[in-house]
Design a protein around this motif. Structure first.
Motif, PDB file in Angstrom:
ATOM      1  N   ASP A 268      47.128  -6.237 -57.455  1.00 40.59           N
ATOM      2  CA  ASP A 268      46.925  -7.426 -56.732  1.00 40.59           C
ATOM      3  C   ASP A 268      47.361  -8.702 -57.357  1.00 40.59           C
ATOM      4  OD1 ASP A 268      46.457  -8.573 -54.132  1.00 40.59           O
ATOM      5  OD2 ASP A 268      44.744  -9.364 -55.137  1.00 40.59           O
ATOM      6  N   LEU A 269      46.964  -8.730 -58.736  1.00 42.81           N
ATOM      7  CA  LEU A 269      47.281  -9.863 -59.343  1.00 42.81           C
ATOM      8  C   LEU A 269      48.613 -10.124 -59.989  1.00 42.81           C
ATOM      9  CD1 LEU A 269      43.546 -10.112 -61.387  1.00 42.81           C
ATOM     10  CD2 LEU A 269      44.507 -11.537 -59.516  1.00 42.81           C
ATOM     11  N   GLY A 270      49.257  -9.004 -59.887  1.00 42.96           N
ATOM     12  CA  GLY A 270      50.602  -8.992 -60.327  1.00 42.96           C
ATOM     13  C   GLY A 270      51.049  -8.383 -61.682  1.00 42.96           C
ATOM     14  N   CYS A 271      50.173  -7.369 -61.867  1.00 44.03           N
ATOM     15  CA  CYS A 271      50.492  -6.647 -62.972  1.00 44.03           C
ATOM     16  C   CYS A 271      51.270  -5.405 -62.722  1.00 44.03           C
ATOM     17  CB  CYS A 271      49.155  -5.874 -63.693  1.00 44.03           C
ATOM     18  SG  CYS A 271      47.769  -7.134 -64.550  1.00 44.03           S
ATOM     19  N   SER A 272      52.055  -4.877 -63.806  1.00 43.91           N
ATOM     20  CA  SER A 272      52.700  -3.756 -63.382  1.00 43.91           C
ATOM     21  C   SER A 272      52.251  -2.678 -64.391  1.00 43.91           C
ATOM     22  CB  SER A 272      54.424  -4.075 -63.520  1.00 43.91           C
ATOM     23  OG  SER A 272      54.370  -4.961 -64.635  1.00 43.91           O
ATOM     24  N   TYR A 273      51.578  -2.911 -65.385  1.00 43.45           N
ATOM     25  CA  TYR A 273      51.126  -1.965 -66.434  1.00 43.45           C
ATOM     26  C   TYR A 273      49.717  -2.008 -66.605  1.00 43.45           C
ATOM     27  CZ  TYR A 273      55.800  -1.587 -68.217  1.00 43.45           C
ATOM     28  OH  TYR A 273      57.218  -1.223 -68.377  1.00 43.45           O
ATOM     29  N   ALA A 274      48.846  -0.923 -66.862  1.00 47.07           N
ATOM     30  CA  ALA A 274      47.620  -1.184 -67.586  1.00 47.07           C
ATOM     31  C   ALA A 274      47.673  -0.143 -68.691  1.00 47.07           C
ATOM     32  CB  ALA A 274      46.550  -0.603 -66.484  1.00 47.07           C
ATOM     33  N   ILE A 275      46.969  -0.732 -69.911  1.00 43.59           N
ATOM     34  CA  ILE A 275      46.521   0.034 -71.126  1.00 43.59           C
ATOM     35  C   ILE A 275      45.398   0.829 -70.848  1.00 43.59           C
ATOM     36  CG2 ILE A 275      45.777  -0.206 -73.490  1.00 43.59           C
ATOM     37  CD1 ILE A 275      47.313  -2.949 -73.773  1.00 43.59           C
ATOM     38  N   VAL A 276      45.179   2.076 -71.039  1.00 43.17           N
ATOM     39  CA  VAL A 276      43.949   2.828 -71.122  1.00 43.17           C
ATOM     40  C   VAL A 276      43.901   3.646 -72.444  1.00 43.17           C
ATOM     41  CG1 VAL A 276      44.083   3.071 -68.365  1.00 43.17           C
ATOM     42  CG2 VAL A 276      45.101   4.671 -69.842  1.00 43.17           C
ATOM     43  N   GLY A 277      42.410   3.760 -72.649  1.00 46.42           N
ATOM     44  CA  GLY A 277      42.270   4.647 -73.799  1.00 46.42           C
ATOM     45  C   GLY A 277      42.539   3.850 -75.184  1.00 46.42           C
ATOM     46  N   HIS A 278      42.415   2.616 -75.180  1.00 51.38           N
ATOM     47  CA  HIS A 278      42.830   2.160 -76.441  1.00 51.38           C
ATOM     48  C   HIS A 278      41.638   2.513 -77.439  1.00 51.38           C
ATOM     49  CE1 HIS A 278      42.974  -1.077 -79.564  1.00 51.38           C
ATOM     50  NE2 HIS A 278      44.257  -1.301 -79.269  1.00 51.38           N
TER      51      HIS A 278
ATOM     52  N   SER B 155      60.759 -14.828 -65.491  1.00 54.08           N
ATOM     53  CA  SER B 155      61.365 -14.731 -66.765  1.00 54.08           C
ATOM     54  C   SER B 155      61.695 -13.297 -67.117  1.00 54.08           C
ATOM     55  CB  SER B 155      60.225 -15.123 -67.912  1.00 54.08           C
ATOM     56  OG  SER B 155      59.338 -14.020 -67.626  1.00 54.08           O
ATOM     57  N   GLY B 156      61.371 -12.372 -66.139  1.00 54.47           N
ATOM     58  CA  GLY B 156      61.662 -10.691 -66.289  1.00 54.47           C
ATOM     59  C   GLY B 156      60.496 -10.315 -67.141  1.00 54.47           C
ATOM     60  N   MET B 157      59.510 -10.843 -67.523  1.00 55.68           N
ATOM     61  CA  MET B 157      58.286 -10.325 -68.411  1.00 55.68           C
ATOM     62  C   MET B 157      57.401  -9.499 -67.552  1.00 55.68           C
ATOM     63  SD  MET B 157      57.565 -13.449 -71.146  1.00 55.68           S
ATOM     64  CE  MET B 157      56.050 -12.714 -71.414  1.00 55.68           C
ATOM     65  N   HIS B 158      57.020  -8.785 -68.138  1.00 51.87           N
ATOM     66  CA  HIS B 158      55.811  -7.727 -67.394  1.00 51.87           C
ATOM     67  C   HIS B 158      54.368  -8.266 -67.851  1.00 51.87           C
ATOM     68  CE1 HIS B 158      58.775  -5.255 -65.443  1.00 51.87           C
ATOM     69  NE2 HIS B 158      59.463  -5.375 -66.954  1.00 51.87           N
ATOM     70  N   VAL B 159      53.240  -8.190 -66.886  1.00 53.57           N
ATOM     71  CA  VAL B 159      52.017  -8.371 -67.305  1.00 53.57           C
ATOM     72  C   VAL B 159      51.308  -7.245 -67.145  1.00 53.57           C
ATOM     73  CG1 VAL B 159      50.035  -9.974 -66.928  1.00 53.57           C
ATOM     74  CG2 VAL B 159      52.314 -10.892 -66.740  1.00 53.57           C
ATOM     75  N   GLY B 160      50.294  -6.884 -67.914  1.00 52.04           N
ATOM     76  CA  GLY B 160      49.518  -5.618 -67.679  1.00 52.04           C
ATOM     77  C   GLY B 160      47.954  -5.983 -68.161  1.00 52.04           C
ATOM     78  N   GLY B 161      47.185  -4.913 -67.579  1.00 48.82           N
ATOM     79  CA  GLY B 161      45.675  -5.377 -67.915  1.00 48.82           C
ATOM     80  C   GLY B 161      45.322  -4.448 -69.280  1.00 48.82           C
ATOM     81  N   GLN B 162      44.370  -4.608 -69.974  1.00 50.32           N
ATOM     82  CA  GLN B 162      43.900  -3.886 -71.245  1.00 50.32           C
ATOM     83  C   GLN B 162      43.102  -2.693 -70.799  1.00 50.32           C
ATOM     84  OE1 GLN B 162      42.095  -6.793 -73.756  1.00 50.32           O
ATOM     85  NE2 GLN B 162      43.745  -8.027 -73.703  1.00 50.32           N
ATOM     86  N   ASP B 163      42.699  -2.710 -69.595  1.00 51.88           N
ATOM     87  CA  ASP B 163      41.880  -1.275 -69.272  1.00 51.88           C
ATOM     88  C   ASP B 163      41.736  -1.571 -67.824  1.00 51.88           C
ATOM     89  OD1 ASP B 163      39.734   0.620 -69.415  1.00 51.88           O
ATOM     90  OD2 ASP B 163      38.174  -0.891 -68.643  1.00 51.88           O
ATOM     91  N   CYS B 164      41.388  -0.188 -66.997  1.00 55.54           N
ATOM     92  CA  CYS B 164      41.088  -0.381 -65.510  1.00 55.54           C
ATOM     93  C   CYS B 164      39.944   0.493 -65.420  1.00 55.54           C
ATOM     94  CB  CYS B 164      42.370  -0.240 -64.572  1.00 55.54           C
ATOM     95  SG  CYS B 164      42.617   1.418 -64.837  1.00 55.54           S
ATOM     96  N   HIS B 165      39.209   0.395 -64.280  1.00 55.17           N
ATOM     97  CA  HIS B 165      38.109   1.479 -63.953  1.00 55.17           C
ATOM     98  C   HIS B 165      38.817   2.618 -63.421  1.00 55.17           C
ATOM     99  CE1 HIS B 165      34.285   3.180 -62.389  1.00 55.17           C
ATOM    100  NE2 HIS B 165      34.007   2.537 -63.414  1.00 55.17           N
TER     101      HIS B 165
END
Ligand code: PEP
Length: 252
Positions: free
Chosen positions: A89-99, A61-71
């Motif tokens: 590894d799971l297929g994310c291209s972004y990670a939110i940090v510092g929410h 679909s062209g959509m991106h998936v990201g995590g909400q945090d990472c260590h």
């Protein structure tokens, strides 16, 4: 003016079970496929346990998936945490940090956020670094100071327009239905870009996407997204319904 591709990002927070997450992701993927070429990037950030299912649901679909945090560390004895390497590894291209919810609930400081952003970038993820003042800070006239110092402290060395997105999220606007005025949002975004320039250079700052987050919804998105230094949105509540999120995206 430097062209910056709009990013419409959904933060699902701790919402949804398998069936809801897959239905939401598939519904959005169907809209994206039907729309064909779009002039924005769409990102969804599901709870960690749903990432694999969502990655499968949005394939093609062209959509991106990201995590909400990472260590901040690559791996090791950190029970309950998720590494940036696993997100990748799971297929994310972004990670939110510092929410702000992580900063509050998990006592994350600017230094921790910067280390997490660096860990995400080291894995080839784009770090979505969240900053924003509390209501008390705004009332005390500290909005620019607070956001300036969060940029200085939360954006790691090595950040570029390619590996970094900033999300300006006034804490008092998150989930409350309240937003700053458009003039206030533009003022803070322009200020943030200036502070970012001190950190990563004017050229990179001019190319870096700065998202607005905090009660963005189908009614106010067009006005907010039209502001000169607003390059997209980080959306919580309104990202949990296909039609609402799609309407926001189409306002871009
Ligand atoms: C958020 O949590 O990032 C957010 C912006 O939430 P909401 O859109 O619900 O205010």
């Amino acid at each position: 003016m430097t062209a910056r591709r709009t990013l419409i990002a959904g933060n699902w927070k701790m919402n949804g079970l398998s069936a809801d997450g897959v239905a939401l992701a598939s519904g959005l993927a169907d809209k994206m496929k039907a729309a064909g070429a779009v002039d924005f990037d769409m990102l969804v950030c599901p709870p960690a346990g749903l990432i694999s299912k969502v990655v499968d649901a949005v394939a093609g679909s062209g959509m991106h998936v990201g995590g909400q945090d990472c260590h901040m560390n690559e791996k090791g004895a950190h029970t309950g945490d998720t590494s940036a390497a696993l997100l990748k590894d799971l297929g994310c291209s972004y990670a939110i940090v510092g929410h702000s919810e992580r900063r509050t609930d998990h006592a994350e400081t600017d230094a921790i956020v910067a280390a997490k952003a660096a860990a995400a970038q080291a894995q080839g993820l784009i770090a979505v670094i969240c900053i924003g003042e509390t209501e008390a800070q705004r009332d005390a006239g500290q909005t620019l100071d607070v956001n300036g110092s969060q940029i200085a402290g939360s954006v790691p060395e090595g950040s570029t327009a390619a590996n970094t997105v900033i999300a300006y999220e006034p804490v008092w606007a998150i989930g409350t239905g309240r937003t700053p005025t458009s003039a206030e949002v533009q003022e803070v975004h322009a200020f943030i870009r200036g502070e970012l320039a001190k950190k990563i250079g004017a050229d990179e700052a001019a190319k870096t996407r700065i998202l607005y987050g905090g009660s963005m919804n189908p009614k106010n998105a067009a006005e907010l997204l039209a502001l000169a230094d607003v390059d997209g949105g980080l959306i919580g509540g309104a990202s949990l319904k296909v039609d609402d999120f799609w309407t926001v995206a189409q306002s871009a």
